[in-house]
Design a protein around this motif. Structure first.
Motif, PDB file in Angstrom:
ATOM      1  N   ALA A 177      51.079  47.478  23.520  1.00 15.88           N
ATOM      2  CA  ALA A 177      51.950  46.455  22.904  1.00 15.88           C
ATOM      3  C   ALA A 177      51.458  44.914  22.840  1.00 15.88           C
ATOM      4  N   LEU A 178      50.791  44.552  23.811  1.00 17.11           N
ATOM      5  CA  LEU A 178      50.332  43.131  24.062  1.00 17.11           C
ATOM      6  C   LEU A 178      49.131  43.084  23.018  1.00 17.11           C
ATOM      7  N   ARG A 196      48.799  44.667  20.253  1.00 16.24           N
ATOM      8  CA  ARG A 196      49.422  44.536  18.966  1.00 16.24           C
ATOM      9  C   ARG A 196      49.864  43.342  18.637  1.00 16.24           C
ATOM     10  N   ALA A 197      50.426  42.687  19.595  1.00 12.21           N
ATOM     11  CA  ALA A 197      50.900  41.255  19.252  1.00 12.21           C
ATOM     12  C   ALA A 197      49.832  40.234  19.329  1.00 12.21           C
ATOM     13  N   HIS A 198      48.621  40.463  19.878  1.00 12.09           N
ATOM     14  CA  HIS A 198      47.459  39.698  20.134  1.00 12.09           C
ATOM     15  C   HIS A 198      46.338  40.517  19.981  1.00 12.09           C
ATOM     16  N   PRO A 199      45.837  40.763  18.556  1.00  5.22           N
ATOM     17  CA  PRO A 199      44.682  41.809  18.465  1.00  5.22           C
ATOM     18  C   PRO A 199      43.508  41.396  18.963  1.00  5.22           C
ATOM     19  N   ARG A 200      43.294  40.086  19.411  1.00  8.86           N
ATOM     20  CA  ARG A 200      41.921  39.856  20.040  1.00  8.86           C
ATOM     21  C   ARG A 200      42.074  39.588  21.528  1.00  8.86           C
ATOM     22  N   ALA A 201      43.027  40.294  22.105  1.00 10.58           N
ATOM     23  CA  ALA A 201      43.237  40.196  23.555  1.00 10.58           C
ATOM     24  C   ALA A 201      41.944  40.928  24.093  1.00 10.58           C
ATOM     25  N   ARG A 202      41.537  40.451  25.238  1.00  6.74           N
ATOM     26  CA  ARG A 202      40.369  41.002  25.889  1.00  6.74           C
ATOM     27  C   ARG A 202      40.677  41.903  27.170  1.00  6.74           C
ATOM     28  N   LEU A 203      40.286  43.042  27.471  1.00  2.00           N
ATOM     29  CA  LEU A 203      40.248  43.568  28.660  1.00  2.00           C
ATOM     30  C   LEU A 203      39.014  43.111  29.701  1.00  2.00           C
ATOM     31  N   VAL A 204      39.413  42.683  30.742  1.00  2.00           N
ATOM     32  CA  VAL A 204      38.419  42.301  31.767  1.00  2.00           C
ATOM     33  C   VAL A 204      38.573  43.160  33.256  1.00  2.00           C
ATOM     34  N   LEU A 205      37.357  43.353  33.893  1.00  2.00           N
ATOM     35  CA  LEU A 205      37.864  44.235  35.387  1.00  2.00           C
ATOM     36  C   LEU A 205      37.483  42.981  36.241  1.00  2.00           C
ATOM     37  N   LEU A 206      38.822  42.837  36.922  1.00  2.00           N
ATOM     38  CA  LEU A 206      38.800  41.905  38.084  1.00  2.00           C
ATOM     39  C   LEU A 206      38.008  42.374  39.183  1.00  2.00           C
ATOM     40  N   GLY A 207      37.665  41.623  40.198  1.00  2.00           N
ATOM     41  CA  GLY A 207      37.161  41.914  41.432  1.00  2.00           C
ATOM     42  C   GLY A 207      38.229  42.870  42.140  1.00  2.00           C
ATOM     43  N   ASP A 208      37.593  43.466  43.359  1.00  2.00           N
ATOM     44  CA  ASP A 208      38.521  44.366  44.039  1.00  2.00           C
ATOM     45  C   ASP A 208      39.450  43.643  44.599  1.00  2.00           C
ATOM     46  N   GLY A 262      48.189  47.139  50.343  1.00  2.00           N
ATOM     47  CA  GLY A 262      47.571  47.627  51.513  1.00  2.00           C
ATOM     48  C   GLY A 262      46.411  48.691  50.969  1.00  2.00           C
ATOM     49  N   VAL A 263      46.515  49.070  49.767  1.00  2.00           N
ATOM     50  CA  VAL A 263      45.564  49.838  49.063  1.00  2.00           C
ATOM     51  C   VAL A 263      44.429  49.352  48.324  1.00  2.00           C
ATOM     52  N   PRO A 264      43.048  49.529  48.681  1.00  2.00           N
ATOM     53  CA  PRO A 264      41.959  48.836  48.010  1.00  2.00           C
ATOM     54  C   PRO A 264      42.066  49.417  46.281  1.00  2.00           C
ATOM     55  N   SER A 265      42.092  48.260  45.634  1.00  2.00           N
ATOM     56  CA  SER A 265      42.282  48.612  44.177  1.00  2.00           C
ATOM     57  C   SER A 265      41.486  47.729  43.024  1.00  2.00           C
ATOM     58  N   THR A 266      41.338  48.323  41.949  1.00  2.00           N
ATOM     59  CA  THR A 266      40.634  47.432  41.058  1.00  2.00           C
ATOM     60  C   THR A 266      41.446  47.021  39.821  1.00  2.00           C
ATOM     61  N   VAL A 267      41.538  45.821  39.390  1.00  2.00           N
ATOM     62  CA  VAL A 267      42.348  45.443  38.358  1.00  2.00           C
ATOM     63  C   VAL A 267      42.110  45.265  37.017  1.00  2.00           C
ATOM     64  N   VAL A 268      42.591  45.810  36.087  1.00  2.00           N
ATOM     65  CA  VAL A 268      41.940  45.596  34.760  1.00  2.00           C
ATOM     66  C   VAL A 268      43.210  44.782  34.231  1.00  2.00           C
ATOM     67  N   ARG A 269      42.523  43.448  33.659  1.00  2.00           N
ATOM     68  CA  ARG A 269      43.423  42.675  32.999  1.00  2.00           C
ATOM     69  C   ARG A 269      43.080  42.550  31.610  1.00  2.00           C
ATOM     70  N   CYS A 270      44.421  42.430  30.882  1.00  2.00           N
ATOM     71  CA  CYS A 270      44.369  42.374  29.335  1.00  2.00           C
ATOM     72  C   CYS A 270      44.926  40.611  29.069  1.00  2.00           C
ATOM     73  N   GLU A 271      44.136  40.053  28.445  1.00  2.00           N
ATOM     74  CA  GLU A 271      44.627  38.721  28.277  1.00  2.00           C
ATOM     75  C   GLU A 271      44.152  38.170  26.870  1.00  2.00           C
ATOM     76  N   ALA A 272      45.432  37.462  26.420  1.00  2.00           N
ATOM     77  CA  ALA A 272      45.167  36.724  25.278  1.00  2.00           C
ATOM     78  C   ALA A 272      45.246  35.458  25.587  1.00  2.00           C
ATOM     79  N   ARG A 281      49.426  37.935  29.266  1.00  4.99           N
ATOM     80  CA  ARG A 281      48.452  38.941  29.978  1.00  4.99           C
ATOM     81  C   ARG A 281      49.351  40.033  30.637  1.00  4.99           C
ATOM     82  N   ILE A 282      48.612  41.107  30.836  1.00  3.38           N
ATOM     83  CA  ILE A 282      49.041  42.181  31.385  1.00  3.38           C
ATOM     84  C   ILE A 282      47.971  42.630  32.451  1.00  3.38           C
TER      85      ILE A 282
END
Ligand SMILES: [Zn+2]
Ligand SMILES: [Zn+2]
Length: 351
Positions: free
Chosen positions: A298-299, A301-313, A318-328, A334-335
């Motif tokens: 959805a994001l 579609r609204a912002h076709p040039r939004a990028r997806l970036v992998l943020l640091g861990d 409490g759970v070690p995680s990886t974040v994928v950020r979609c940002e316009a 952003r999501i």
């Protein structure tokens, strides 16, 4: 295809064989497959070629048989094939003779063999030159018959790539979809008989590219002839989201249905399933998984040039995680999609 492989291959001779098949059938799209069949048949019958001076006629005759068989199997009886059948080649005969020079023929056959990977060469030669059955090849190589079928189809894909002219033969065009990796270029779609792929000309090869293997009947059905890039990518994203929803664990092979292990992809953050029985594999990068989420779609579609970036861990509850950020960036939208690092299961989606 590596540079070495391309170097071994005589481009002009290859194009002439493809063009001959095109002329015989009047079908540009079928011509590359038929040229491939012609080569396989030529290898199978190479022992019958006693007089090398007749080699060009010989290959042209094989191409004619292959093309005729193809036309019949399609219930086609085009005028030009009737002409060939009747042997009334007078007006075209001269052309056909000039299609392939004798010296080029040797290069064509040797070059094709030499350009294949050893694995592909082995199965193709056993199957098409020695005419071994799948079972015999499986026993010889110590693998399953499914694996032999898989290797054969991969070998034919390689051979077909060799026969496809460098640029003109494949369907390659820019889509209207912005690259989610850089947001600066539009994806290029490349269509071949065996695969549809999308990549960004500005990003590293494979960084966030998509590849649909059409030799796998499952994906052929999934795509189902869809022409629009957004449709193809949309279906692929929906499938991948379902298939990999549980993170690591077990699943079933898309091709043969056997149980497969879904594990962490050793090459990039993401998931991969390799089938031990038929050797097919499917994979998705973490960014690819995020791409399929409805919130991210959805994001974008609204912002076709939004990028997806992998943020640091990070730690998520409490759970070690990886974040994928979609940002316009300009829109300030952003999501974040949070995935558990050890099993790649989706933990949270939000802005
Ligand atoms: Zn890009
Ligand atoms: Zn399988």
């Amino acid at each position: 295809m590596s540079e070495i492989a391309t170097g071994l291959w005589d481009d002009a001779a290859r194009r002439r064989l493809v063009r001959l098949c095109e002329r015989l059938t009047g079908d540009r799209h079928a011509a590359e497959d038929l040229a491939q069949e012609t080569l396989l048949e030529a290898w199978r019958n190479a022992h019958k070629l006693h007089d090398p001076t007749g080699a060009d006629h010989w290959l042209a005759a094989i191409a004619r048989n292959v093309c005729l068989r193809w036309a019949r199997s399609r219930g086609r009886e085009p005028a030009r094939l009737d002409v060939f059948e009747a042997g009334a080649l007078a007006d075209r005969g001269a052309d056909v003779e000039h299609e392939l020079e004798r010296s080029e023929l040797v290069e064509l056959l040797d070059g094709a063999l030499g350009s294949l990977t050893p694995e592909a060469r082995e199965v193709l030669v056993r199957r098409y030159v020695h005419e071994s059955t799948h079972a015999e090849i499986a026993a010889f190589l110590g693998v399953s018959e499914d694996a032999v079928s898989m290797r054969l189809s991969r070998g034919k894909v390689q051979l077909r790539r060799l026969l496809a002219p460098q640029l003109g033969g494949e369907d390659r065009r820019e889509t209207r979809i912005w690259c989610a990796g850089c947001g600066r270029r539009k994806l290029v779609q490349r269509k071949e008989a065996e695969a549809i792929s999308f990549h960004c000309p500005g990003c590293d090869v494979g960084s966030l590219s998509h590849h649909v293997d059409l030799t796998n009947p499952f994906f052929e059905r999934l795509v189902d002839g869809a022409a629009r890039p957004t449709t193809v990518l949309g279906r692929l994203a929906a499938w991948s989201r379902r298939y990999f929803a549980g993170g690591t664990g077990t699943g079933s092979c898309t091709a043969c249905g056997e149980q497969v292990e879904i594990g962490l992809d050793p090459e990039r953050p993401g998931l991969r399933a390799v089938c031990a029985s038929c050797e097919r594999s499917v994979s998705s990068s973490l960014r690819g998984l995020a791409c399929g989420l409805p919130e991210v779609r959805a994001l974008r579609r609204a912002h076709p040039r939004a990028r997806l970036v992998l943020l640091g861990d990070v730690e998520h509850e409490g759970v070690p995680s990886t974040v994928v950020r979609c940002e316009a960036l300009l829109a300030g939208a952003r999501i974040d999609a949070v995935f558990a690092r050890d099993n790649m299961r989706l933990l949270a989606v939000g802005s």
